[in-house]
Design a protein around this motif. Structure first.
Motif, PDB file in Angstrom:
ATOM      1  N   VAL A   1      -6.753  30.129  -3.925  1.00 25.46           N
ATOM      2  CA  VAL A   1      -6.157  29.480  -2.761  1.00 25.46           C
ATOM      3  C   VAL A   1      -6.837  30.008  -1.506  1.00 25.46           C
ATOM      4  N   THR A   2      -6.707  29.255  -0.425  1.00 24.89           N
ATOM      5  CA  THR A   2      -7.160  29.703   0.891  1.00 24.89           C
ATOM      6  C   THR A   2      -5.945  30.028   1.729  1.00 24.89           C
ATOM      7  N   THR A   3      -5.909  31.217   2.332  1.00 21.29           N
ATOM      8  CA  THR A   3      -4.782  31.598   3.172  1.00 21.29           C
ATOM      9  C   THR A   3      -5.154  31.431   4.641  1.00 21.29           C
ATOM     10  N   LEU A   4      -4.143  31.107   5.433  1.00 25.03           N
ATOM     11  CA  LEU A   4      -4.338  30.877   6.860  1.00 25.03           C
ATOM     12  C   LEU A   4      -3.165  31.507   7.591  1.00 25.03           C
ATOM     13  N   CYS A   5      -3.435  32.550   8.359  1.00 25.45           N
ATOM     14  CA  CYS A   5      -2.381  33.277   9.059  1.00 25.45           C
ATOM     15  C   CYS A   5      -2.142  32.641  10.427  1.00 25.45           C
ATOM     16  N   GLU A   6      -0.902  32.306  10.711  1.00 25.30           N
ATOM     17  CA  GLU A   6      -0.533  31.732  11.993  1.00 25.30           C
ATOM     18  C   GLU A   6      -0.240  32.857  12.982  1.00 25.30           C
ATOM     19  N   THR A   7      -1.075  32.988  14.004  1.00 26.85           N
ATOM     20  CA  THR A   7      -0.899  34.025  15.012  1.00 26.85           C
ATOM     21  C   THR A   7      -1.171  33.432  16.391  1.00 26.85           C
ATOM     22  N   PRO A   8      -0.531  33.953  17.445  1.00 25.59           N
ATOM     23  CA  PRO A   8       0.487  34.999  17.404  1.00 25.59           C
ATOM     24  C   PRO A   8       1.868  34.484  17.017  1.00 25.59           C
ATOM     25  N   ASN A   9       2.070  33.160  17.073  1.00 20.63           N
ATOM     26  CA  ASN A   9       3.395  32.602  16.837  1.00 20.63           C
ATOM     27  C   ASN A   9       3.395  31.704  15.604  1.00 20.63           C
ATOM     28  N   ILE A  10       4.556  31.622  14.972  1.00 22.84           N
ATOM     29  CA  ILE A  10       4.728  30.717  13.848  1.00 22.84           C
ATOM     30  C   ILE A  10       4.776  29.277  14.372  1.00 22.84           C
ATOM     31  N   LEU A  11       4.288  28.323  13.584  1.00 24.58           N
ATOM     32  CA  LEU A  11       4.061  26.966  14.074  1.00 24.58           C
ATOM     33  C   LEU A  11       4.996  25.920  13.502  1.00 24.58           C
ATOM     34  N   ASP A  12       5.949  26.306  12.639  1.00 29.02           N
ATOM     35  CA  ASP A  12       6.848  25.366  11.964  1.00 29.02           C
ATOM     36  C   ASP A  12       6.025  24.486  11.026  1.00 29.02           C
ATOM     37  N   THR A  13       6.686  23.562  10.350  1.00 28.62           N
ATOM     38  CA  THR A  13       5.989  22.802   9.306  1.00 28.62           C
ATOM     39  C   THR A  13       4.949  21.830   9.863  1.00 28.62           C
ATOM     40  N   GLY A  14       5.314  21.107  10.909  1.00 33.04           N
ATOM     41  CA  GLY A  14       4.357  20.150  11.475  1.00 33.04           C
ATOM     42  C   GLY A  14       3.180  20.831  12.130  1.00 33.04           C
ATOM     43  N   GLY A  15       3.469  21.841  12.953  1.00 33.43           N
ATOM     44  CA  GLY A  15       2.395  22.577  13.603  1.00 33.43           C
ATOM     45  C   GLY A  15       1.544  23.340  12.609  1.00 33.43           C
ATOM     46  N   GLY A  16       2.193  23.868  11.557  1.00 37.36           N
ATOM     47  CA  GLY A  16       1.452  24.597  10.533  1.00 37.36           C
ATOM     48  C   GLY A  16       0.509  23.695   9.763  1.00 37.36           C
ATOM     49  N   LEU A  17       0.982  22.485   9.435  1.00 33.21           N
ATOM     50  CA  LEU A  17       0.112  21.549   8.727  1.00 33.21           C
ATOM     51  C   LEU A  17      -1.053  21.122   9.615  1.00 33.21           C
ATOM     52  N   ARG A  18      -0.780  20.822  10.869  1.00 29.56           N
ATOM     53  CA  ARG A  18      -1.869  20.420  11.768  1.00 29.56           C
ATOM     54  C   ARG A  18      -2.887  21.545  11.929  1.00 29.56           C
ATOM     55  N   ASN A  19      -2.430  22.770  11.990  1.00 25.72           N
ATOM     56  CA  ASN A  19      -3.324  23.912  12.122  1.00 25.72           C
ATOM     57  C   ASN A  19      -4.241  24.070  10.913  1.00 25.72           C
ATOM     58  N   ALA A  20      -3.774  23.606   9.754  1.00 24.66           N
ATOM     59  CA  ALA A  20      -4.543  23.765   8.514  1.00 24.66           C
ATOM     60  C   ALA A  20      -5.475  22.593   8.220  1.00 24.66           C
TER      61      ALA A  20
END
Length: 231
Positions: free
Chosen positions: A77-96
């Motif tokens: 798997v590829t890991t992606l750390c959200e920093t400095p703040n957590i992005l919630d599900t929508g923001g986290g998916l867009r970040n990835a």
């Protein structure tokens, strides 16, 4: 959708949350490392991913990220750390998305345990991008073990879903990601995207007929273990 037995869609596994409903159980570890039937929650989820033949998986991290990084080091798997703040599900998916590529994608929560047909395989078989922008796997409220809130959706005769109390979202779906770019906020829920899809008649659901348990709270651990032992 499937090529030589392999699911060709990439998958986003959500594992960044704080696990606050778990209380002291998450004081020293992230929720995905809490054990059910002797194995961490995230391993239950990743076993399903492997069984479905998914070839690209991205896992987002935030709380106690270093522990998950270590645990996942031997996983493909590829890991992606959200920093400095957590992005919630929508923001986290867009970040990835730079890692996931073009849409559509699977998304999967890491705080549920399943028994029965592989949910990812079922979604892939039912996915129709010509009429769907998202296909959510749902559990009838009466069969949603460990989930004590109201339902999230109702079906109509075409398979479209809208807000209601009949069905609980299971945490597994296929969705297109183009609408993510239209959200101004950095951190936001996928509910924002689902609401827009529903308004356009592009939000669909599929009922899961196996067994499922929400392990987002301490009581869910025993319920999930009982479920696994009884089937």
């Amino acid at each position: 959708m499937r090529e030589h037995g392999t699911v060709t869609l990439p998958l986003m596994l959500f594992a960044a949350g704080f696990g606050t409903r778990m209380g002291m159980l998450t004081a020293d570890r992230p929720k995905p490392l809490i054990e059910v039937a002797g194995r961490p929650l995230i391993d239950h989820a990743l076993d399903m991913v492997t069984e479905a033949g998914v070839t690209k998986t991205v896992v987002n991290l935030h709380y106690r990220a270093e522990l998950l990084e270590t645990h996942l080091a031997q996983r493909p798997v590829t890991t992606l750390c959200e920093t400095p703040n957590i992005l919630d599900t929508g923001g986290g998916l867009r970040n990835a998305l730079p890692l996931l590529g073009k849409n559509p994608v699977f998304t999967l929560n890491s705080d549920a345990v399943w028994h029965g047909p592989n949910p990812l395989t079922l979604l892939a078989q039912a996915w129709d991008p010509n009429k769907m922008d998202a296909l959510l796997l749902c559990i009838p409220v009466a069969r949603a073990r460990g989930h004590y809130g109201k339902g999230d959706f109702i079906f109509d005769q075409t398979g479209r879903i809208s807000r209601g109390k009949e069905l609980t979202y299971s945490g597994a779906q296929i969705m297109k990601t183009d609408r993510l770019r239209d959200v101004a906020e950095t951190a936001f829920s996928l509910n924002v995207i689902w609401n827009a899809m529903q308004a356009d008649g592009r939000l669909f659901g599929l009922k899961y007929l196996g067994t499922w348990c929400d392990v987002g709270h301490p009581g869910g651990i025993a319920l999930a273990e009982e479920m696994l032992a009884s089937v």
